[in-house]
Motif scaffolding. Structure first.
Motif, PDB file in Angstrom:
ATOM      1  N   PHE A 118       0.831  -1.207   0.000  1.00 18.61           N
ATOM      2  CA  PHE A 118       0.000   0.000   0.000  1.00 18.61           C
ATOM      3  C   PHE A 118       0.864   1.255   0.000  1.00 18.61           C
ATOM      4  CE2 PHE A 118      -2.528   2.920   2.946  1.00 18.61           C
ATOM      5  CZ  PHE A 118      -3.189   3.542   1.899  1.00 18.61           C
ATOM      6  N   ILE A 119       1.873   1.297   0.866  1.00 21.99           N
ATOM      7  CA  ILE A 119       2.759   2.468   0.947  1.00 21.99           C
ATOM      8  C   ILE A 119       3.478   2.683  -0.378  1.00 21.99           C
ATOM      9  CG2 ILE A 119       4.844   3.367   2.056  1.00 21.99           C
ATOM     10  CD1 ILE A 119       3.886   1.883   4.629  1.00 21.99           C
ATOM     11  N   ARG A 120       3.975   1.577  -0.968  1.00 15.62           N
ATOM     12  CA  ARG A 120       4.712   1.690  -2.246  1.00 15.62           C
ATOM     13  C   ARG A 120       3.826   2.256  -3.347  1.00 15.62           C
ATOM     14  NH1 ARG A 120       4.956  -1.200  -6.749  1.00 15.62           N
ATOM     15  NH2 ARG A 120       3.592  -2.838  -5.892  1.00 15.62           N
ATOM     16  N   LEU A 121       2.603   1.713  -3.497  1.00 16.21           N
ATOM     17  CA  LEU A 121       1.707   2.178  -4.561  1.00 16.21           C
ATOM     18  C   LEU A 121       1.211   3.592  -4.297  1.00 16.21           C
ATOM     19  CD1 LEU A 121      -0.362  -1.094  -5.135  1.00 16.21           C
ATOM     20  CD2 LEU A 121       1.219  -0.025  -6.756  1.00 16.21           C
ATOM     21  N   PHE A 122       0.904   3.881  -3.036  1.00 11.53           N
ATOM     22  CA  PHE A 122       0.422   5.226  -2.701  1.00 11.53           C
ATOM     23  C   PHE A 122       1.484   6.271  -3.041  1.00 11.53           C
ATOM     24  CE2 PHE A 122      -0.940   8.803  -0.226  1.00 11.53           C
ATOM     25  CZ  PHE A 122      -2.332   8.698  -0.180  1.00 11.53           C
ATOM     26  N   HIS A 123       2.721   5.989  -2.671  1.00 10.48           N
ATOM     27  CA  HIS A 123       3.810   6.935  -2.967  1.00 10.48           C
ATOM     28  C   HIS A 123       4.049   7.063  -4.464  1.00 10.48           C
ATOM     29  CE1 HIS A 123       7.986   8.408  -3.295  1.00 10.48           C
ATOM     30  NE2 HIS A 123       7.680   9.099  -2.206  1.00 10.48           N
TER      31      HIS A 123
ATOM     32  N   THR B 152       3.923   9.469   0.990  1.00  6.72           N
ATOM     33  CA  THR B 152       3.539   8.254   1.699  1.00  6.72           C
ATOM     34  C   THR B 152       2.151   8.472   2.309  1.00  6.72           C
ATOM     35  OG1 THR B 152       4.440   8.940   3.835  1.00  6.72           O
ATOM     36  CG2 THR B 152       5.957   7.849   2.295  1.00  6.72           C
ATOM     37  N   PRO B 153       1.469   7.405   2.718  1.00  5.33           N
ATOM     38  CA  PRO B 153       0.172   7.592   3.377  1.00  5.33           C
ATOM     39  C   PRO B 153       0.243   8.481   4.615  1.00  5.33           C
ATOM     40  CG  PRO B 153       0.426   5.316   2.704  1.00  5.33           C
ATOM     41  CD  PRO B 153       1.738   5.974   2.460  1.00  5.33           C
ATOM     42  N   LEU B 154       1.299   8.331   5.429  1.00  4.63           N
ATOM     43  CA  LEU B 154       1.421   9.168   6.622  1.00  4.63           C
ATOM     44  C   LEU B 154       1.666  10.620   6.271  1.00  4.63           C
ATOM     45  CD1 LEU B 154       3.427   6.959   9.159  1.00  4.63           C
ATOM     46  CD2 LEU B 154       0.996   7.553   9.187  1.00  4.63           C
ATOM     47  N   GLN B 155       2.451  10.882   5.252  1.00  5.30           N
ATOM     48  CA  GLN B 155       2.668  12.260   4.805  1.00  5.30           C
ATOM     49  C   GLN B 155       1.354  12.870   4.308  1.00  5.30           C
ATOM     50  OE1 GLN B 155       5.767  11.498   1.941  1.00  5.30           O
ATOM     51  NE2 GLN B 155       7.369  12.283   3.303  1.00  5.30           N
ATOM     52  N   PHE B 156       0.579  12.063   3.586  1.00  2.00           N
ATOM     53  CA  PHE B 156      -0.715  12.532   3.083  1.00  2.00           C
ATOM     54  C   PHE B 156      -1.639  12.868   4.256  1.00  2.00           C
ATOM     55  CE2 PHE B 156      -5.053  11.876   1.601  1.00  2.00           C
ATOM     56  CZ  PHE B 156      -5.061  12.541   0.381  1.00  2.00           C
ATOM     57  N   ARG B 157      -1.709  11.976   5.238  1.00  2.80           N
ATOM     58  CA  ARG B 157      -2.558  12.211   6.415  1.00  2.80           C
ATOM     59  C   ARG B 157      -2.110  13.466   7.157  1.00  2.80           C
ATOM     60  NH1 ARG B 157      -3.813   7.231  10.125  1.00  2.80           N
ATOM     61  NH2 ARG B 157      -5.808   7.317   9.008  1.00  2.80           N
ATOM     62  N   HIS B 158      -0.813  13.626   7.351  1.00  2.00           N
ATOM     63  CA  HIS B 158      -0.294  14.783   8.080  1.00  2.00           C
ATOM     64  C   HIS B 158      -0.566  16.064   7.301  1.00  2.00           C
ATOM     65  CE1 HIS B 158       2.146  16.370  11.369  1.00  2.00           C
ATOM     66  NE2 HIS B 158       2.651  17.210  10.494  1.00  2.00           N
ATOM     67  N   PHE B 159      -0.467  16.003   5.995  1.00  7.04           N
ATOM     68  CA  PHE B 159      -0.732  17.194   5.173  1.00  7.04           C
ATOM     69  C   PHE B 159      -2.165  17.679   5.383  1.00  7.04           C
ATOM     70  CE2 PHE B 159      -2.464  19.012   1.271  1.00  7.04           C
ATOM     71  CZ  PHE B 159      -1.588  20.068   1.056  1.00  7.04           C
ATOM     72  N   PHE B 160      -3.115  16.759   5.377  1.00 11.92           N
ATOM     73  CA  PHE B 160      -4.513  17.158   5.515  1.00 11.92           C
ATOM     74  C   PHE B 160      -4.846  17.631   6.929  1.00 11.92           C
ATOM     75  CE2 PHE B 160      -5.289  15.518   1.359  1.00 11.92           C
ATOM     76  CZ  PHE B 160      -6.421  16.185   0.947  1.00 11.92           C
ATOM     77  N   ARG B 161      -4.104  17.128   7.905  1.00 13.18           N
ATOM     78  CA  ARG B 161      -4.408  17.516   9.267  1.00 13.18           C
ATOM     79  C   ARG B 161      -3.634  18.759   9.717  1.00 13.18           C
ATOM     80  NH1 ARG B 161      -5.010  11.778  12.545  1.00 13.18           N
ATOM     81  NH2 ARG B 161      -6.758  11.007  11.305  1.00 13.18           N
ATOM     82  N   ASN B 162      -2.442  18.958   9.141  1.00 10.04           N
ATOM     83  CA  ASN B 162      -1.596  20.058   9.608  1.00 10.04           C
ATOM     84  C   ASN B 162      -1.145  21.005   8.505  1.00 10.04           C
ATOM     85  OD1 ASN B 162      -1.221  19.072  12.512  1.00 10.04           O
ATOM     86  ND2 ASN B 162      -0.529  17.299  11.313  1.00 10.04           N
ATOM     87  N   GLY B 163      -1.361  20.584   7.244  1.00 11.07           N
ATOM     88  CA  GLY B 163      -0.959  21.452   6.125  1.00 11.07           C
ATOM     89  C   GLY B 163       0.533  21.486   5.887  1.00 11.07           C
ATOM     90  N   THR B 164       1.291  20.548   6.487  1.00 16.60           N
ATOM     91  CA  THR B 164       2.735  20.498   6.285  1.00 16.60           C
ATOM     92  C   THR B 164       3.141  19.068   6.020  1.00 16.60           C
ATOM     93  OG1 THR B 164       3.120  20.203   8.652  1.00 16.60           O
ATOM     94  CG2 THR B 164       3.172  22.463   7.811  1.00 16.60           C
ATOM     95  N   ASN B 165       4.343  18.891   5.466  1.00 17.67           N
ATOM     96  CA  ASN B 165       4.876  17.563   5.249  1.00 17.67           C
ATOM     97  C   ASN B 165       5.416  16.962   6.534  1.00 17.67           C
ATOM     98  OD1 ASN B 165       4.345  17.381   2.481  1.00 17.67           O
ATOM     99  ND2 ASN B 165       6.167  18.593   1.985  1.00 17.67           N
TER     100      ASN B 165
END
Length: 286
Positions: A259-264, A270-283
């Motif tokens: 999942f991480i490989r395909l998402f990136h 990465t999925p965690l970077q995507f989640r953090h972006f939506f919650r905090n607006g930063t990488n």
């Protein structure tokens, strides 16, 4: 640009009434970045009105036929446009048009790389005539040109609107097998379905199904299935606290690492970077 060669200053027989020609001079920004109009007008004509250009010039041309009909010859093929039709041609190709009956139409020449991309796309389907509602947009464009206060951004927006409507009219409804396959995919995103299983559900061989699906949907069955899984995963990443492992299992990615490989690969995060972006607006690091 040689106006005599392209036909602007030649005597055009058969014109009964003209509104225009209205000219537009784009700003440097508009000319380098946007679609922009060169000139346009509204004509009422009858036979023998005819324009023949065997040597093209660098511009695009849109017509809207209000009443009557016209015959167009474009790149060696002949077309008839009737009242309510819009016509788009690339003036770099040999072309001609004539009034077959009393006809009223509005038109404008324009430029911009996006316009050429659209025209090439349409011509790959052998389309220059489109049944879209263009009377009001064309009237508004000519009004802006005649006012002398036209904004490059507004004109670019209106041209883009016409091109988008043409593109939308190009797409036919999905065939029953592909509509069934699309529904099956969307209902089984959490299941480890194969392309063979989807093709069987559609009642087609894998080869025929894959070719037809790509033709109608613009992507392969595998890529459509993956895109749908990624879209649903994005929603959970942005709106829930479910772990990466749980989301991977929910949408049949087989493992968190896959999942991480395909998402990136397809999002650049990465999925965690995507989640953090939506919650905090930063990488954030993965």
């Amino acid at each position: 640009m040689d106006m005599h060669r392209i036909g602007l200053l030649t005597k055009e027989r058969g014109i009964n009434k003209k509104e225009g020609i209205f000219f537009y001079t784009p700003s440097d920004f508009t000319q380098h970045n946007l679609l922009y109009i060169l000139w346009g007008a509204r004509y009422s004509c009858e036979s023998p009105y005819s324009v023949v250009r065997t040597q093209g010039f660098s511009a695009l041309l849109i017509f809207y036929i209000e009443t009557g009909c016209m015959t167009f010859t474009y790149d060696g093929e002949k077309f008839t446009a009737n009242a309510g039709d819009s016509v788009l041609i690339d003036c770099r190709k040999p072309h001609s048009y004539r009034a077959d009956s009393p006809v009223t139409f509005s038109w404008f020449h324009f430029q911009g790389e996006l316009g050429y991309a659209y025209t090439d796309r349409f011509w790959s389907h052998r389309r220059i005539i489109f049944k879209i509602y263009a009377k009001q947009p064309m009237s508004e464009i000519l009004h802006l040109l005649s006012s002398g206060n036209a904004s490059g951004d507004e004109l670019a927006f209106r041209i883009q609107e016409l091109l988008s409507r043409m593109a939308q009219s190009l797409t036919p409804p999905l065939s029953p097998p592909i509509q069934n396959a699309k529904n099956f995919i969307e209902q089984n995103l959490g299941q480890p379905v194969s392309i063979e299983a989807i093709a069987a559900y559609a009642g087609l061989s894998r080869y025929h199904f894959s070719r037809l699906f790509h033709q109608e949907m613009g992507v392969s069955p595998y890529r459509y299935l993956l895109n749908m899984r990624l879209e649903h995963a994005k929603k959970l990443l942005s709106e829930s606290s479910l772990s990466i492992e749980v989301i991977a299992e929910m949408y049949a990615f087989y493992s968190a690492s896959n999942f991480i490989r395909l998402f990136h690969k397809y999002t650049g995060m990465t999925p965690l970077q995507f989640r953090h972006f939506f919650r905090n607006g930063t990488n954030a690091s993965s």
